[in-house]
Motif scaffolding. Structure first.
Motif, mmCIF file in Angstrom:
data_model
loop_
_atom_site.group_PDB
_atom_site.id
_atom_site.type_symbol
_atom_site.label_atom_id
_atom_site.label_comp_id
_atom_site.label_asym_id
_atom_site.label_seq_id
_atom_site.Cartn_x
_atom_site.Cartn_y
_atom_site.Cartn_z
ATOM 1 N N THR A 53 49.319 47.742 46.482
ATOM 2 C CA THR A 53 49.242 46.280 46.579
ATOM 3 C C THR A 53 49.824 45.708 45.298
ATOM 4 O OG1 THR A 53 47.258 46.337 47.960
ATOM 5 C CG2 THR A 53 47.744 44.276 46.836
ATOM 6 N N GLU A 64 51.796 42.121 43.253
ATOM 7 C CA GLU A 64 52.260 40.742 43.191
ATOM 8 C C GLU A 64 53.718 40.779 42.740
ATOM 9 O OE1 GLU A 64 49.840 37.135 41.773
ATOM 10 O OE2 GLU A 64 51.139 37.607 40.060
ATOM 11 N N ARG A 85 52.611 38.401 47.623
ATOM 12 C CA ARG A 85 51.528 39.384 47.487
ATOM 13 C C ARG A 85 51.671 40.344 48.655
ATOM 14 N NH1 ARG A 85 48.889 34.393 46.353
ATOM 15 N NH2 ARG A 85 48.475 34.181 44.109
ATOM 16 N N GLY A 132 50.555 40.822 53.845
ATOM 17 C CA GLY A 132 50.346 39.964 52.690
ATOM 18 C C GLY A 132 50.801 38.541 52.935
ATOM 19 N N SER A 186 41.676 43.054 52.329
ATOM 20 C CA SER A 186 42.997 43.554 52.685
ATOM 21 C C SER A 186 43.581 42.683 53.793
ATOM 22 C CB SER A 186 42.898 45.003 53.175
ATOM 23 O OG SER A 186 44.180 45.468 53.529
ATOM 24 N N ASP A 211 44.675 43.986 42.648
ATOM 25 C CA ASP A 211 43.609 44.344 43.603
ATOM 26 C C ASP A 211 43.258 43.110 44.413
ATOM 27 O OD1 ASP A 211 43.310 47.027 42.741
ATOM 28 O OD2 ASP A 211 42.140 46.323 41.014
ATOM 29 N N LEU A 212 43.055 43.264 45.706
ATOM 30 C CA LEU A 212 42.633 42.183 46.585
ATOM 31 C C LEU A 212 41.234 42.452 47.103
ATOM 32 C CD1 LEU A 212 45.884 41.636 48.701
ATOM 33 C CD2 LEU A 212 45.106 40.295 46.745
ATOM 34 N N ASP A 213 40.427 41.402 47.160
ATOM 35 C CA ASP A 213 39.067 41.556 47.677
ATOM 36 C C ASP A 213 39.073 41.897 49.158
ATOM 37 O OD1 ASP A 213 38.042 40.963 45.185
ATOM 38 O OD2 ASP A 213 37.861 38.805 45.613
ATOM 39 N N THR A 271 51.104 44.349 50.479
ATOM 40 C CA THR A 271 50.416 45.634 50.607
ATOM 41 C C THR A 271 51.199 46.494 51.597
ATOM 42 O OG1 THR A 271 48.247 44.648 50.198
ATOM 43 C CG2 THR A 271 48.278 46.782 51.318
#
Length: 777
Positions: free
Chosen positions: A3, A5, A44, A32, A80, A76-78, A46
């Motif tokens: 993941t 940015e 962003r 994303g 997905s 990191d994303l809270d 993934t």
């Protein structure tokens, strides 16, 4: 699974970049989101194929996009993401660019010609690959409500296209159709609306020999039938423009090719999104054009229809059109409807208007193909405000504003490791052009959020741009750096070619009309050893008086008298008895000027190459008494010389042309034209064709400049030779110089995207000022 940015900077808004990313995400299985913000495009993402995804972004970007950088960082994303979405624009710092306006694309061209399409015949059709951009934007990020299209509410059909990522009009901010978009209006000369189809009425006006004022992308044009001599002559009379060439518009490449020598390079340049005017050699014996389109010139400037409006007009008339700026002579181009009705009513027989406002004036860009390369001569619609990369070593450049010179004015901002050279503003001697200059300074600062820490300008104490720079610097308490005119010319060529900050010095050949010298005299034919931080004058043309000062710029015969007096003395002018030249000079106040020059009264010394070209032109009877536009005598001289560039012309086979002498004065190498004048006057007396004489002058001058430059470069350890200055717009001279320098063993730096004339001065000033600031000077 990664993941990241992904930050993409450059000209990436308003060009279909987000739907492009959306489509790539589907191809590579990426989840994303993508959005516009104040810095460009933010993604962003993934997925397992992020490397391939990013590589495709760089390699397959939309045609109008210009990626400056792509930066990646792991995040990191809270939660997905389950798919890939395009989200709404977010604000932020203003670090993104604005895409230049683009001429109508092939898809829109085909659409408006198809009767079954709902935009058939619609003059404001556009998509993400074409149409207005810089001419309508008021703020960044680029969004519809930040443009002049905010006055038009999208209909349901347009809104559906606008919101569909698979449509080529997805988030095309100027999207419009006949139901919801701008409308045309046709008015008579008194400003009264006329019933009927506006486009049909406009075409009928031109077909009847009339002059039409029409509102284009960046301002108004005056249009007439380019095959109708009476109409063209009438336009010249009304506009008080006796000689300056008119630009032309042709329906397509076939039409243009019938009138000029159209090469593949010219065709590609005409067809690119910028849609510039392209200078090309006229074709003898082609379809008839009005003789007075470009008096005594062998080159015409052509462009393709830049908008659907121009396309319909050209198609309806099926003939070339004059398409010249709608303005009073010397003033800026008109952009507003009310202003047009007020100022152009004495020129135009009718008006074709529309109700979409223009945010800023953008003249048509002017280009040429010289030495096989594109050369931008006037940087405006289609090119501005695309940023320019700074060379290696300039990454830490502080924010800076450079204000250019007096003629062909443009400003330059530096920030975030790149330079932004503005559109062509005009000559600041005109009060309205100066007003546009002041507006541009404020407009660019506001639009791009630019806050300079240094101000740069020309060394000339009398330039209005210098006074403005002093005012800005004093008001803001900022340091002001004044840059010698020809040093700026050379530095602009260095920077455009990526010459590094700490690279070897460059031997610059800077040829133009006027520039304030380090010794307080008028320079213009200079050989300079240049770095970005320093400059040393190694050589020049031999200085001669400029009798009458500025009057000599307008009256070429004065420069001829000065040159002949310098070469032979006041009492030994070798003019054939009873010759045309002797009679022409005899009608002038020669004795008065000789006295002025002898006493040094209003006769500053100049090494100007431009004035030498004026003098040679005058000797051949070209604009002898007075020029009606800048560079007229020199342009006519080049056109005359090109008549002799024929394989069958054995008289023109002397490849080195007339001789020039090399002198040494005050540790400077001086190119002395005296031997050239002896040979030229002998040929004139012997009846040698004027075209051959003109060619031999060009050949000799190119040889003298190139030979001295190579010698000085070798002796002083230069790493390259650079060519710049307004005289480099002379395509024949440039080609001869490139030929002479081909085997010099050094890179030859020439200008392509940045004008070699004063339109590129601000760019050169900017990099010099930055270099000095970085050195702590």
């Amino acid at each position: 699974m990664q993941t990241e940015e992904i930050r993409v900077r450059g000209l990436v808004q308003g060009v279909g970049f987000r739907p492009f990313v959306w489509q790539l995400a589907a191809r590579f299985g990426i989840r994303g989101e993508v959005l516009n913000d104040g810095e460009g495009v933010l993604i962003r993402a993934t997925g397992d194929q992020l490397d391939d995804f990013c590589r495709a972004i760089l390699e397959e970007a939309p045609p109008l996009a210009r990626i400056r950088s792509l930066d990646r960082r792991a995040i990191d994303l809270d939660v997905s993401p389950s798919g890939f979405s395009i989200v709404e624009t977010k604000g932020g710092t203003k670090r993104t660019g604005v895409t230049p306006d683009a001429q109508v694309c092939s898809a829109c061209r085909a659409e408006i010609a198809e009767p079954a399409e709902r935009r058939h015949g619609y003059a404001f059709t556009n998509c993400t690959h074409c149409g207005p951009r810089f001419s309508i934007v008021d703020a960044i990020p680029y969004d519809r409500m930040a443009t002049r299209m905010r006055a038009f509410i999208m209909c349901d059909a347009c809104k559906t296209e606008y919101e569909n990522p698979a449509d080529r009009r997805f988030h095309a901010q100027p999207i419009a159709c006949p139901t919801c978009g701008p409308k045309l209006t046709f008015l008579d000369r008194q400003g009264a609306p006329v019933d009927g189809d506006p486009l049909t009425l406009a075409a009928e006006t031109i077909a009847a020999g009339g002059i039409l004022a029409l509102k284009g992308l960046g301002g108004f044009h005056l249009a007439c039938d380019a095959t109708n001599e009476a109409a063209v002559t009438d336009l010249r009379r009304r506009k008080r423009r006796p000689d300056k060439p008119f630009a032309l518009m042709g329906l397509d490449l076939d039409m243009i090719g019938r009138h000029c020598h159209l090469t593949p390079a010219h065709a590609a340049l005409l067809s690119e999104p910028a849609g510039p005017i392209v200078l090309m050699d006229s074709r003898a014996g082609g379809d008839a054009l009005a003789p007075s389109l470009a008096p005594r010139l062998s080159v015409l400037g052509w462009m393709l229809p830049t908008t659907p409006l121009h396309q319909f007009l050209c198609a309806a008339l099926a003939r070339p059109l004059v398409m010249t700026s709608g303005n009073l002579s010397g003033e800026p181009q008109v952009i507003g409807n009310d202003e047009a009705l007020e100022k152009l009513s004495s020129f135009a027989d009718a008006f074709l208007l529309h109700d979409r406002d223009i945010a800023r004036l953008l003249d048509d860009s002017v280009t040429a193909v010289v030495g096989g390369d594109l050369r931008v001569l006037r940087r405006a619609r289609g090119y501005a405000p695309a940023p320019l990369e700074l060379p290696p070593g300039f990454a830490d450049a502080p924010p800076l504003l450079a204000l250019g010179g007096e003629l062909k004015s443009a400003i330059c901002q530096i920030s975030d490791g790149e330079a932004l050279l503005s559109h062509h503003i005009g000559d600041l001697e005109d009060a309205l052009s100066y007003s546009e200059f002041e507006k541009a300074i404020e407009d660019y600062a506001r639009l791009f959020g630019h806050r300079p820490e240094i101000i740069a300008c020309d060394l000339h104490p009398g330039y209005r741009s210098t006074a403005k720079a002093q005012e800005i610097a004093a008001k803001a308490g900022l340091p002001l750096l004044q840059v010698q005119h020809h040093h700026a010319h050379v530095a602009s060529a260095m920077a455009e070619n990526g010459w590094p900050l700490d690279g070897a010095p460059v031997l610059g050949i800077a040829l133009d009309g006027t520039g304030y010298g380090l010794d307080g005299t008028v320079w213009g034919g200079e050989l300079l050893l240049s770095t970005y931080r320093d400059v040393t004058r190694l050589g020049s043309l031999k200085p001669v008086p400029l009798p009458g000062g500025s009057a000599a710029v307008q009256e070429p015969w004065r420069n001829l008298l000065a040159q002949l007096t310098s070469a032979f003395g006041r009492d030994a002018l070798p003019l054939p008895e009873g010759s045309d030249l002797q009679e022409r000079l005899a009608s002038k106040p020669v004795a008065t000027l000789l006295g002025m020059m002898e006493k040094g009264l209003n006769s500053p010394m100049t090494s100007s190459a431009g004035r030498l070209f004026d003098a040679v032109g005058a000797a051949l009877g070209l604009a002898f008494d007075r020029v009606s536009f800048e560079g007229q005598a020199a342009m006519e001289l080049e056109s005359l010389a090109r008549l002799a560039v024929q394989p069958s012309d054995t008289e023109a086979s002397d490849a080195h042309g007339y001789p020039f002498a090399l002198l040494s004065e005050d540790d400077l190498a001086r190119i002395d034209p005296a031997p050239m004048w002896r040979a030229l006057l002998t040929d004139l007396a012997d009846g040698v064709p004027s075209a051959t004489i003109a060619l031999r002058f060009h050949q000799g001058f190119a040889t003298a400049c190139a030979d001295l430059a190579m010698d000085l470069a070798r002796r002083h350890g230069a790493g390259a030779i650079a060519l710049s200055g307004g005289v480099m717009q002379n395509a024949l001279l440039m080609e001869l110089l490139l030929d002479r320098l081909a085997d010099c063993g050094l890179p030859v730096l020439t200008q392509r995207q940045v004008p070699a004339n004063d339109g590129g001065l601000a760019y050169g000033q900017a990099v010099i000022a930055v270099a000095q600031a970085l050195a702590g000077d």
